[in-house]
Enzyme design. Structure first.
Site, short mmCIF file in Angstrom:
data_model
loop_
_atom_site.label_atom_id
_atom_site.label_comp_id
_atom_site.label_asym_id
_atom_site.label_seq_id
_atom_site.Cartn_x
_atom_site.Cartn_y
_atom_site.Cartn_z
N HIS A 92 0.83 -1.21 0.00
CA HIS A 92 0.00 0.00 0.00
C HIS A 92 0.87 1.26 0.00
CE1 HIS A 92 -3.65 2.35 1.24
NE2 HIS A 92 -2.71 3.15 1.72
N GLU A 93 1.79 1.35 0.95
CA GLU A 93 2.58 2.57 1.08
C GLU A 93 3.52 2.78 -0.11
OE1 GLU A 93 1.80 4.74 3.12
OE2 GLU A 93 0.48 3.50 4.34
N HIS A 138 1.76 4.49 -2.84
CA HIS A 138 1.87 5.95 -2.67
C HIS A 138 3.21 6.44 -3.22
CE1 HIS A 138 -1.72 6.81 -0.39
NE2 HIS A 138 -1.41 5.98 0.58
N HIS A 181 3.39 6.53 -6.90
CA HIS A 181 2.55 7.62 -7.38
C HIS A 181 3.37 8.92 -7.42
CE1 HIS A 181 -1.58 9.89 -6.90
NE2 HIS A 181 -0.98 10.17 -8.02
#
Length: 628
Positions: free
Chosen positions: A414-415, A418, A421
């Protein structure tokens, strides 16, 4: 609060779950992951060589802030003058975000170190000074008017990088005050943040945490300890964990109520001061997100509660429980197959996101091996997990406390969603447009999480592993869609109460939250027993001090399911739109960026689709359970 600092704060509040600092060291890496050497402590020297270098830069920025005033009154002179002013402001802000990032991350490594806390406060103070020094810009731009600004944009191509910022400023003109009033509001930032700061210290450092004995071992039930043991296989143990932990929070219910009410009052004050109809419209206005997105999410989530209740009944069946209680909500539906080393977690993430292509994988490997992450559990470390991508000229940083569980693997994926991104946004956009909005931020992170989950289901080697993998994805949907939507509804109710002039106290907030807990978890229908003592859980959620933020987890997992399913099936056109989305930064309104990628989040369809996905997974689980 500026957009850049807002995004940084949001990334740092992107907490999926917290991990125990007293967990055993994960096992050594498996041979399949030998090509990875994932760092356990980040390299902040990529930002500054040492604390002294940071302090030198802080003083240099502080010395340059007065120069911003020299541009006052010049914005309307011509296109060149406007460009010069905006470039100077952007340059200062870019340096300031790097400064702030170093200070906040040093502080988060160990919240007990006073020098780091002081440095973090100095960075915050400097950012408040910057806000004051630039408060005149928006009013002066608004005074120029759309015709003159559009003329400047046509005359000077280099102003194009500021087009969206300028158009947003003009759109927000009705909510922008005069220069004097803007300066006052900017100066009020520090005292208005006091409630959040007090909450953070109380919830993370100052509560005298209780201890209990589990399997002959004395355990401290601080936030990390609670997360570590709330999913214990013994229902009596997890009930003891819940009762003990929430009793400790309940002692401070009045204080938490005062801090949160103070925060709400500050939010309502700012909304009224800027002529917004409500706190919700104020929060959504900067990114131009339709209010219908928020309210459609809440409506559709409530309509989908029968699916959530079906999941709880399935959970009860799989766990073999006579009665389902709230303390049973985190225990896995099946025994985890094993623990995973940090390198294995990185490799599983790479395997899961393979449909995103080799360029994505190459960037991810570089980050894993490049000292971008602090994953070492230790006392005093900030709880939870986040990504900080605000140092534009460097690279993103990730904080988590890796403990070897599958949840830890999922949080890593998940992180790093980020982080990638930020990599793609910074690669495609100049600094003024690199800062993406919160509405988009959770989509790539949750897409990574979902791709990993799909990979684990597809590659499960045994019936037990299949049950575990499906159960984990079902739990992700519960926690990221239904739970975050419940939080969003609580925020809406609490803000509206203050706007009506209601008096809110800790016990009233707990009663409000308890009603939601019971409705969402089927207490009245006999699906799950919710005890009144658990109503204080609202005080545990730090996201509530970032107004109307959590709803984007629910919208994002809906979007993530759309992208993950389509890209995994080989839809290359969708993958291209996906990368256009995560490369767009802040070059357009985030709602429009997502809509261009194929989804209208103001309509019921995305939310109904995620609920149908959950039903399909439960059908799949039923089929596995029926097989021998």
């Amino acid at each position: 609060m500026s957009r850049a600092l807002s995004a940084l704060t949001a990334c740092m509040l992107a907490v999926t779950t917290a991990y125990a600092a007293n967990q055993p060291t994960p096992p050594a890496a498996a041979k399949s992951a030998e090509t990875l050497n994932v760092a356990t402590v980040w390299n902040l020297k990529d930002l500054y060589a040492d604390d002294a270098s940071w302090e030198t830069e802080r003083k240099a920025i502080a010395a340059e802030l007065p120069a911003l005033k020299a541009y006052k009154g010049t914005l309307g002179r011509d296109a060149a003058a406007l460009l010069a002013a905006l470039d100077f402001r952007s340059g200062i802000q870019k340096r300031l975000m790097r400064l702030y990032s170093y200070a906040s991350m040093k502080s988060d490594e160990d919240t007990r170190v006073a020098e780091n806390q002081a440095r973090d406060q100095l960075a915050t103070n400097l950012y408040n000074d910057y806000n004051e020094a630039t408060a005149w810009i928006a009013p002066e731009l608004n005074a120029l008017g759309a015709d003159k600004i559009n003329g400047f944009l046509a005359a000077e191509p280099k102003l194009g990088v500021y087009r969206h910022t300028l158009m947003t400023t003009l759109r927000l003109a009705p909510h922008t005050l005069g220069q004097k009033e803007e300066a006052i509001l900017a100066a009020a930032n520090a005292p208005l943040q006091a409630a959040s700061n007090i909450y953070g210290l109380l919830a993370n450092a100052d509560i005298p945490w209780p201890t209990i004995t589990i399997e002959g071992k004395k355990v401290t039930l601080d936030q990390e300890g609670y997360v570590a043991y709330r999913d214990h296989r013994d229902p009596k143990v997890r009930k003891q964990v819940f009762d003990t932990f929430w009793k400790a929070f309940r002692v401070y219910e009045r204080t938490f109520g005062a801090t949160y009410t103070g925060h709400l009052q500050g939010t309502v004050f700012q909304a009224k001061a800027r002529n917004h109809g409500s706190s919700l419209t104020a929060a959504l206005s900067f990114d131009n997100t339709p209010e219908s997105v928020y309210r459609t999410l809440v409506t559709e989530t409530n309509a989908g509660l029968p699916t959530l209740h079906r999941y709880f009944k399935l959970r009860q069946k799989l766990l073999g429980l006579k009665d389902l209680r709230y303390s049973d909500i985190y225990v896995p539906l099946a025994k985890p197959p094993r623990e995973y080393s940090l390198n294995e977690a990185a490799q599983l993430t790479l395997d899961g996101v393979k449909p995103l292509g080799e360029d994505y994988a190459r960037e991810l490997r570089a980050g894993f091996n490049g000292g971008w992450m602090h994953s070492l559990p230790q006392r005093g470390k900030r709880s939870g997990a986040y990504m900080n991508g605000s140092a534009y000229d460097v690279h993103p940083f990730v904080l988590m406390s890796y403990n070897g569980s599958y949840d830890s693997v999922s949080t890593l994926a998940h992180e790093w969603g980020h982080a990638l991104h930020s990599v793609y946004s910074n690669r495609a956009q100049a600094y003024p447009n690199a800062d993406y909005a919160l509405f988009v931020a959770e989509i790539p992170s949750t897409t990574n999480e979902m791709l990993l989950a799909d990979y684990m289901i597809a590659n499960a080697k045994t019936r037990a592993e299949k049950i575990f993998a499906i159960g984990q994805q079902l739990e992700t949907l519960r926690g990221t869609f239904f739970r975050q939507a419940m939080f969003a509804e609580f925020e809406l109710l609490s803000h509206e109460a203050i706007e009506r002039g209601d008096a809110l106290t800790g016990d009233k907030l707990s009663a409000m939250y308890l009603d939601l807990l019971k409705r969402y978890h089927g207490h009245k229908e006999g699906v799950m027993k919710i005890e009144d003592a658990y109503g204080v859980e609202w005080a545990y959620i730090p996201h509530f001090y970032r107004d109307f933020y959590v709803f984007q987890y629910a919208t994002s997992i809906s979007a993530a399911a759309y992208f993950a399913e389509g890209i995994a099936k080989g839809d290359l056109a969708m993958r291209d739109r996906y990368f256009e989305m995560i490369s767009a930064g802040g070059s357009a309104d985030p709602y429009e960026i997502v809509k261009k990628a194929g989804l209208d989040m103001a309509k019921p369809d995305p939310y109904r689709a995620i609920i149908k996905r959950m039903d399909r997974l439960m059908d799949q689980m039923d089929a596995v359970l029926a097989s021998k």
